[in-house]
Design a protein around this motif. Sequence first.
Motif, mmCIF file in Angstrom:
data_model
loop_
_atom_site.group_PDB
_atom_site.id
_atom_site.type_symbol
_atom_site.label_atom_id
_atom_site.label_comp_id
_atom_site.label_asym_id
_atom_site.label_seq_id
_atom_site.Cartn_x
_atom_site.Cartn_y
_atom_site.Cartn_z
ATOM 1 N N PRO A 42 -18.441 -13.481 7.773
ATOM 2 C CA PRO A 42 -18.336 -12.017 7.704
ATOM 3 C C PRO A 42 -17.096 -11.582 6.937
ATOM 4 C CG PRO A 42 -17.650 -12.795 9.853
ATOM 5 C CD PRO A 42 -18.180 -13.995 9.123
ATOM 6 N N ALA A 43 -16.974 -10.287 6.702
ATOM 7 C CA ALA A 43 -15.812 -9.756 5.980
ATOM 8 C C ALA A 43 -14.545 -9.907 6.805
ATOM 9 C CB ALA A 43 -16.042 -8.286 5.642
ATOM 10 N N GLY A 44 -13.392 -9.993 6.121
ATOM 11 C CA GLY A 44 -12.118 -10.138 6.810
ATOM 12 C C GLY A 44 -11.203 -8.958 6.548
ATOM 13 N N GLU A 45 -9.960 -9.057 7.044
ATOM 14 C CA GLU A 45 -9.002 -7.956 6.905
ATOM 15 C C GLU A 45 -7.856 -8.239 5.929
ATOM 16 O OE1 GLU A 45 -7.648 -6.427 10.573
ATOM 17 O OE2 GLU A 45 -9.624 -5.816 11.268
ATOM 18 N N PRO A 46 -7.000 -9.276 6.181
ATOM 19 C CA PRO A 46 -5.865 -9.470 5.271
ATOM 20 C C PRO A 46 -6.255 -9.597 3.808
ATOM 21 C CG PRO A 46 -5.498 -10.701 7.259
ATOM 22 C CD PRO A 46 -6.893 -10.135 7.359
ATOM 23 N N ALA A 47 -7.454 -10.122 3.531
ATOM 24 C CA ALA A 47 -7.880 -10.222 2.134
ATOM 25 C C ALA A 47 -7.885 -8.850 1.478
ATOM 26 C CB ALA A 47 -9.267 -10.847 2.063
ATOM 27 N N GLY A 48 -8.224 -7.822 2.246
ATOM 28 C CA GLY A 48 -8.249 -6.477 1.711
ATOM 29 C C GLY A 48 -6.889 -5.812 1.665
ATOM 30 N N ARG A 49 -5.885 -6.500 2.198
ATOM 31 C CA ARG A 49 -4.526 -5.947 2.223
ATOM 32 C C ARG A 49 -3.594 -6.727 1.305
ATOM 33 N NH1 ARG A 49 -3.856 -5.272 8.821
ATOM 34 N NH2 ARG A 49 -5.477 -3.692 9.102
ATOM 35 N N ARG A 50 -4.177 -7.509 0.413
ATOM 36 C CA ARG A 50 -3.375 -8.389 -0.438
ATOM 37 C C ARG A 50 -2.325 -7.635 -1.235
ATOM 38 N NH1 ARG A 50 -5.015 -13.315 -2.429
ATOM 39 N NH2 ARG A 50 -3.053 -13.183 -3.595
ATOM 40 N N GLU A 51 -2.649 -6.417 -1.690
ATOM 41 C CA GLU A 51 -1.724 -5.701 -2.568
ATOM 42 C C GLU A 51 -0.380 -5.494 -1.892
ATOM 43 O OE1 GLU A 51 0.689 -2.614 -3.926
ATOM 44 O OE2 GLU A 51 -0.655 -2.229 -2.243
ATOM 45 N N TRP A 52 -0.384 -4.916 -0.677
ATOM 46 C CA TRP A 52 0.908 -4.650 -0.037
ATOM 47 C C TRP A 52 1.511 -5.890 0.597
ATOM 48 C CZ3 TRP A 52 1.499 -5.590 5.110
ATOM 49 C CH2 TRP A 52 0.393 -5.470 5.971
ATOM 50 N N ILE A 53 0.671 -6.813 1.024
ATOM 51 C CA ILE A 53 1.212 -8.064 1.575
ATOM 52 C C ILE A 53 1.975 -8.829 0.497
ATOM 53 C CG2 ILE A 53 0.574 -10.348 2.434
ATOM 54 C CD1 ILE A 53 -1.592 -9.006 4.114
ATOM 55 N N ASP A 54 1.363 -9.003 -0.674
ATOM 56 C CA ASP A 54 2.031 -9.736 -1.753
ATOM 57 C C ASP A 54 3.264 -8.994 -2.243
ATOM 58 O OD1 ASP A 54 0.129 -11.697 -1.577
ATOM 59 O OD2 ASP A 54 -0.965 -11.124 -3.385
ATOM 60 N N ALA A 55 3.175 -7.676 -2.343
ATOM 61 C CA ALA A 55 4.308 -6.895 -2.852
ATOM 62 C C ALA A 55 5.486 -6.897 -1.887
ATOM 63 C CB ALA A 55 3.856 -5.453 -3.125
ATOM 64 N N CYS A 56 5.209 -6.814 -0.605
ATOM 65 C CA CYS A 56 6.290 -6.679 0.380
ATOM 66 C C CYS A 56 6.846 -8.023 0.826
ATOM 67 C CB CYS A 56 5.794 -5.887 1.589
ATOM 68 S SG CYS A 56 5.302 -4.187 1.210
ATOM 69 N N PHE A 57 5.983 -8.995 1.052
ATOM 70 C CA PHE A 57 6.446 -10.262 1.622
ATOM 71 C C PHE A 57 6.998 -11.222 0.567
ATOM 72 C CE2 PHE A 57 4.123 -8.648 5.205
ATOM 73 C CZ PHE A 57 4.791 -9.170 6.304
ATOM 74 N N SER A 58 7.050 -10.779 -0.687
ATOM 75 C CA SER A 58 7.679 -11.599 -1.723
ATOM 76 C C SER A 58 9.178 -11.352 -1.821
ATOM 77 C CB SER A 58 7.030 -11.318 -3.082
ATOM 78 O OG SER A 58 7.166 -9.942 -3.426
ATOM 79 N N ALA A 59 9.707 -10.439 -1.028
ATOM 80 C CA ALA A 59 11.151 -10.183 -1.032
ATOM 81 C C ALA A 59 11.914 -11.443 -0.631
ATOM 82 C CB ALA A 59 11.485 -9.036 -0.082
ATOM 83 N N ASP A 60 13.165 -11.516 -1.068
ATOM 84 C CA ASP A 60 13.959 -12.728 -0.846
ATOM 85 C C ASP A 60 14.478 -12.875 0.578
ATOM 86 O OD1 ASP A 60 13.636 -13.519 -3.490
ATOM 87 O OD2 ASP A 60 15.456 -12.490 -4.151
ATOM 88 N N THR A 61 14.546 -11.773 1.312
ATOM 89 C CA THR A 61 15.100 -11.798 2.659
ATOM 90 C C THR A 61 14.164 -11.089 3.625
ATOM 91 O OG1 THR A 61 16.292 -9.711 2.411
ATOM 92 C CG2 THR A 61 17.443 -11.734 1.710
ATOM 93 N N VAL A 62 14.336 -11.358 4.904
ATOM 94 C CA VAL A 62 13.537 -10.649 5.906
ATOM 95 C C VAL A 62 13.872 -9.170 5.886
ATOM 96 C CG1 VAL A 62 12.929 -10.483 8.343
ATOM 97 C CG2 VAL A 62 13.396 -12.722 7.339
ATOM 98 N N GLU A 63 15.165 -8.835 5.728
ATOM 99 C CA GLU A 63 15.546 -7.437 5.637
ATOM 100 C C GLU A 63 14.840 -6.754 4.466
ATOM 101 O OE1 GLU A 63 19.430 -9.439 7.112
ATOM 102 O OE2 GLU A 63 17.615 -9.978 5.984
#
Length: 355
Positions: free
Chosen positions: A213-234
């Motif tokens: 069936p369809a999933g969720e994070p796959a549809g959120r790739r844009e903001w996940i990749d953009a935000c979680f690529s930062a160098d620090t947790v902050e």
Amino acid sequence: MTDVLFRTQGRAGYITLDRPRALNSLTHAMVLRIDEALTEWEHDPAVETVVVTGAGERGLCAGGDIRAIHDDARDGDGTASAAFWRDEYHLNARIARYPKPYVAVMDGIVMGGGVGISAHGSVRIVTERSRVAMPETGIGFVPDVGGTYLLALAPGELGTHLALTGAPVGATDALLCGLADHYVPSAALRSFVDDLADLPVREALARHVTQEPAGEPAGRREWIDACFSADTVEGIVQRLLAHGDAAAKEAAETLLAKSPTALKVTLAALRRARRLGPLERVLDQEYRVSCATLTAPDLVEGIRAQVIDKDRSPRWSPGTLAEVTDADVERFFTPLGERELGLATGSDTLEEVVW
């Protein structure tokens, strides 16, 4: 009594984790017995396939026995936990290199140590009931059992998102992230598992695998990749809060409730895992980190709050991301000398990796 059942039928050897009231959480004795069975079946020509399932209706395995780890870290010297992890991580590496098909049925809840005994297998089955997660940052711990290896290989920053937030994923996103291989509806699992006694794995899969069936994070790739690529947790938190997507803001709030130390160590471990190469090197690193958590306050406090007292109000120390220094993080990666796990050998040893 080791809380794990073994049987052979036809061409298959079956392992059933049998602690349903504890959601089949792994004990040290269970790990040792599974390893013994794998040794026996590896040299038994009658056993052509190994199949791993969990007893009960709730899931394959919720992880390791963290109550025992809590007590050992709080009242003991950590020796028992380190010994458990040593044998568990050796088992994880063995599963990844097992010479016969290793079929893991990842139905229901599969977390932490449950991922370790399933997601390194050669054939990994998920269903519509699967909830796969590495939730360690919520108890002041860090993804282990090869979890940082697996999540480092996930597309984009999906693995970083799952490692830091501890969010569970369903079948589709487990497949996307490389944590599973095939989707079988739960109603067909019994027939699939039974067929493995009589059929080669490929033929049994052909009978029962269907479209997930369809999933969720796959549809959120844009903001996940953009935000979680930062160098620090902050930096990740800042990007999530600034993004504007409601799910991104929710992810930021999730992170801010986790152990600040565990978050920073997890991000460092994951980024280093991407450069380490083979699973064995990553497990060596994870062993260093896991042993270091035994002398840090957040592991005992996190398990207390989430599992023992269940007040869900951990008092992390340090309490904020800003208070966790680079030196604090680096301490978790300190070599252990004679106590190293030592899965990587020769020129492949962890010490020779240059960051």
